[in-house]
Design a protein around this motif. Sequence first.
Motif, PDB file in Angstrom:
ATOM      1  N   LEU A   5      50.514   4.823  47.026  1.00 40.87           N
ATOM      2  CA  LEU A   5      51.009   5.137  48.365  1.00 40.87           C
ATOM      3  C   LEU A   5      50.431   4.139  49.373  1.00 40.87           C
ATOM      4  CD1 LEU A   5      51.249   8.677  49.955  1.00 40.87           C
ATOM      5  CD2 LEU A   5      50.247   6.792  51.245  1.00 40.87           C
ATOM      6  N   LEU A   6      51.299   3.496  50.123  1.00 42.10           N
ATOM      7  CA  LEU A   6      50.886   2.610  51.208  1.00 42.10           C
ATOM      8  C   LEU A   6      51.005   3.364  52.520  1.00 42.10           C
ATOM      9  CD1 LEU A   6      50.090  -0.166  52.370  1.00 42.10           C
ATOM     10  CD2 LEU A   6      52.532  -0.772  52.341  1.00 42.10           C
ATOM     11  N   PHE A   7      49.897   3.514  53.235  1.00 41.24           N
ATOM     12  CA  PHE A   7      49.847   4.293  54.473  1.00 41.24           C
ATOM     13  C   PHE A   7      49.660   3.330  55.640  1.00 41.24           C
ATOM     14  CE2 PHE A   7      47.542   8.139  56.618  1.00 41.24           C
ATOM     15  CZ  PHE A   7      48.666   8.375  57.389  1.00 41.24           C
ATOM     16  N   THR A  30      45.107  12.467  48.326  1.00 42.20           N
ATOM     17  CA  THR A  30      44.263  12.320  47.141  1.00 42.20           C
ATOM     18  C   THR A  30      44.370  13.536  46.227  1.00 42.20           C
ATOM     19  OG1 THR A  30      42.700  10.957  48.402  1.00 42.20           O
ATOM     20  CG2 THR A  30      41.913  11.903  46.335  1.00 42.20           C
ATOM     21  N   LYS A  31      44.406  14.735  46.821  1.00 42.43           N
ATOM     22  CA  LYS A  31      44.532  15.962  46.027  1.00 42.43           C
ATOM     23  C   LYS A  31      45.844  15.981  45.228  1.00 42.43           C
ATOM     24  CE  LYS A  31      41.641  19.443  48.341  1.00 42.43           C
ATOM     25  NZ  LYS A  31      40.692  18.540  49.019  1.00 42.43           N
ATOM     26  N   TYR A  32      46.875  15.331  45.772  1.00 42.04           N
ATOM     27  CA  TYR A  32      48.161  15.264  45.083  1.00 42.04           C
ATOM     28  C   TYR A  32      48.267  14.016  44.200  1.00 42.04           C
ATOM     29  CZ  TYR A  32      50.329  19.353  47.201  1.00 42.04           C
ATOM     30  OH  TYR A  32      50.647  20.653  47.555  1.00 42.04           O
ATOM     31  N   HIS A  33      47.120  13.416  43.921  1.00 40.23           N
ATOM     32  CA  HIS A  33      47.015  12.337  42.935  1.00 40.23           C
ATOM     33  C   HIS A  33      47.728  11.053  43.366  1.00 40.23           C
ATOM     34  CE1 HIS A  33      45.315  15.442  40.421  1.00 40.23           C
ATOM     35  NE2 HIS A  33      46.430  16.150  40.520  1.00 40.23           N
ATOM     36  N   TYR A  34      47.644  10.749  44.649  1.00 40.33           N
ATOM     37  CA  TYR A  34      48.130   9.467  45.132  1.00 40.33           C
ATOM     38  C   TYR A  34      46.962   8.494  45.262  1.00 40.33           C
ATOM     39  CZ  TYR A  34      52.793  11.219  46.268  1.00 40.33           C
ATOM     40  OH  TYR A  34      54.057  11.736  46.194  1.00 40.33           O
ATOM     41  N   GLU A  35      47.194   7.272  44.846  1.00 37.30           N
ATOM     42  CA  GLU A  35      46.250   6.187  45.065  1.00 37.30           C
ATOM     43  C   GLU A  35      46.645   5.524  46.380  1.00 37.30           C
ATOM     44  OE1 GLU A  35      45.587   1.829  43.155  1.00 37.30           O
ATOM     45  OE2 GLU A  35      45.686   3.495  41.729  1.00 37.30           O
ATOM     46  N   VAL A  36      45.818   5.697  47.407  1.00 37.76           N
ATOM     47  CA  VAL A  36      46.214   5.357  48.778  1.00 37.76           C
ATOM     48  C   VAL A  36      45.609   4.034  49.232  1.00 37.76           C
ATOM     49  CG1 VAL A  36      46.279   6.143  51.178  1.00 37.76           C
ATOM     50  CG2 VAL A  36      46.337   7.826  49.307  1.00 37.76           C
ATOM     51  N   GLN A  57      55.174  -2.965  45.952  1.00 33.40           N
ATOM     52  CA  GLN A  57      54.099  -2.650  45.014  1.00 33.40           C
ATOM     53  C   GLN A  57      53.792  -1.152  44.971  1.00 33.40           C
ATOM     54  OE1 GLN A  57      50.641  -5.137  45.985  1.00 33.40           O
ATOM     55  NE2 GLN A  57      52.026  -6.562  47.021  1.00 33.40           N
ATOM     56  N   TYR A  58      54.496  -0.345  45.798  1.00 35.05           N
ATOM     57  CA  TYR A  58      54.133   1.065  45.956  1.00 35.05           C
ATOM     58  C   TYR A  58      55.312   1.983  45.642  1.00 35.05           C
ATOM     59  CZ  TYR A  58      49.884  -0.676  48.056  1.00 35.05           C
ATOM     60  OH  TYR A  58      48.682  -1.323  48.251  1.00 35.05           O
ATOM     61  N   VAL A  62      54.293   5.327  53.662  1.00 42.77           N
ATOM     62  CA  VAL A  62      54.206   6.348  54.708  1.00 42.77           C
ATOM     63  C   VAL A  62      53.801   5.676  56.015  1.00 42.77           C
ATOM     64  CG1 VAL A  62      53.104   8.489  55.451  1.00 42.77           C
ATOM     65  CG2 VAL A  62      53.567   8.094  53.021  1.00 42.77           C
ATOM     66  N   CYS A  63      54.505   5.999  57.072  1.00 44.63           N
ATOM     67  CA  CYS A  63      54.206   5.469  58.395  1.00 44.63           C
ATOM     68  C   CYS A  63      53.698   6.586  59.292  1.00 44.63           C
ATOM     69  CB  CYS A  63      55.461   4.843  59.005  1.00 44.63           C
ATOM     70  SG  CYS A  63      55.318   4.437  60.773  1.00 44.63           S
ATOM     71  N   SER A  64      52.617   6.323  60.022  1.00 42.79           N
ATOM     72  CA  SER A  64      52.181   7.216  61.087  1.00 42.79           C
ATOM     73  C   SER A  64      52.141   6.411  62.378  1.00 42.79           C
ATOM     74  CB  SER A  64      50.805   7.813  60.797  1.00 42.79           C
ATOM     75  OG  SER A  64      50.417   8.662  61.873  1.00 42.79           O
ATOM     76  N   GLY A  65      52.978   6.806  63.309  1.00 47.88           N
ATOM     77  CA  GLY A  65      53.092   6.111  64.593  1.00 47.88           C
ATOM     78  C   GLY A  65      54.284   6.657  65.339  1.00 47.88           C
TER      79      GLY A  65
END
Length: 299
Positions: A5-7, A30-36, A57-58, A62-65
């Motif tokens: 996951l790319l955040f 992380t609890k849902y097993h994503y490598e962030v 590559q992901y 996910v975008c926050s903004g």
Amino acid sequence: MAKKLLFIINPRAGKAQIKNRLVQILDLFTKYHYEVTVHVTQARMDGYECAKKMAEQYDIVVCSGGDGTMSEVVKGVMECKHQPLLGYIPAGTTNDFASSLHLFKDMNKSAKTVVDGVPYLCDIGHFNQDIFTYVAAFGVFTDVTYQTPQGEKNTLGHLAYILEGAKRLHTIRSYHVIVEHDGETIEDDLILGMITNSSSIGGFKGISGKNIQMDDGLFEVTLIKPLRNPLEFQAAVNALISKTPNPNLMYHFKTSKITFQCQEPIAWTLDGEFGGEQTEVTIQNQKHAITILRPVRKR
């Protein structure tokens, strides 16, 4: 095997609330097993550059903004051969795009949508060689979003746009424009043009019309003629708010492709950001261009 996951985070969006929620959100992923992998944007268009270079590559980006940051990320993802899923945690002032997708205002709930939401095929707009997610517009008040100081947006929220727009009432100008769509030609003077794929514009719900579908391959188009006095101005506002177009004051229709021609350059706004000055514009709907996660049920 953990999914990647790319955040992409804009820490300056809205009232910078993401800073207070970041640990909780990362813990959830992380609890849902994503490598962030986290990327904090440093300047305008940094979200675009990051998504363009790294998104392939992901599994999910996910975008926050605010909607402007999300628009940057979408542009970057659209240039990838392999497009990952998209997630959006809205953190801006108005969040029109997020509202139209029925995403939660609460960041933690929107983060939960990233891990348990349903994929939604969403249309995207092409504007000449550029891309927009939900609105391309010109004319009166359309520059308010990018000329209103960020500090005022953060402090006053939606009211900041109204106050900034009110300053322009005495300077309304019109443009003589030739518009073509679906075999029809309109030649008229216009003070405002909006090509939208959204149920909310500038925080105002419903002004783009009724029964908005963001996956139908069609834009909602609103073109407003010159308003000669305060009564006509109020009538136009009432028509937009009531979702009942007034044919004496405006044109309103749906289309998948539209062109504009004007002898003088017109300043356009794309997703709340300056889109350049143009004399010729072709806008086309790319149906189901991206896949974004939405809540299982609407709010």
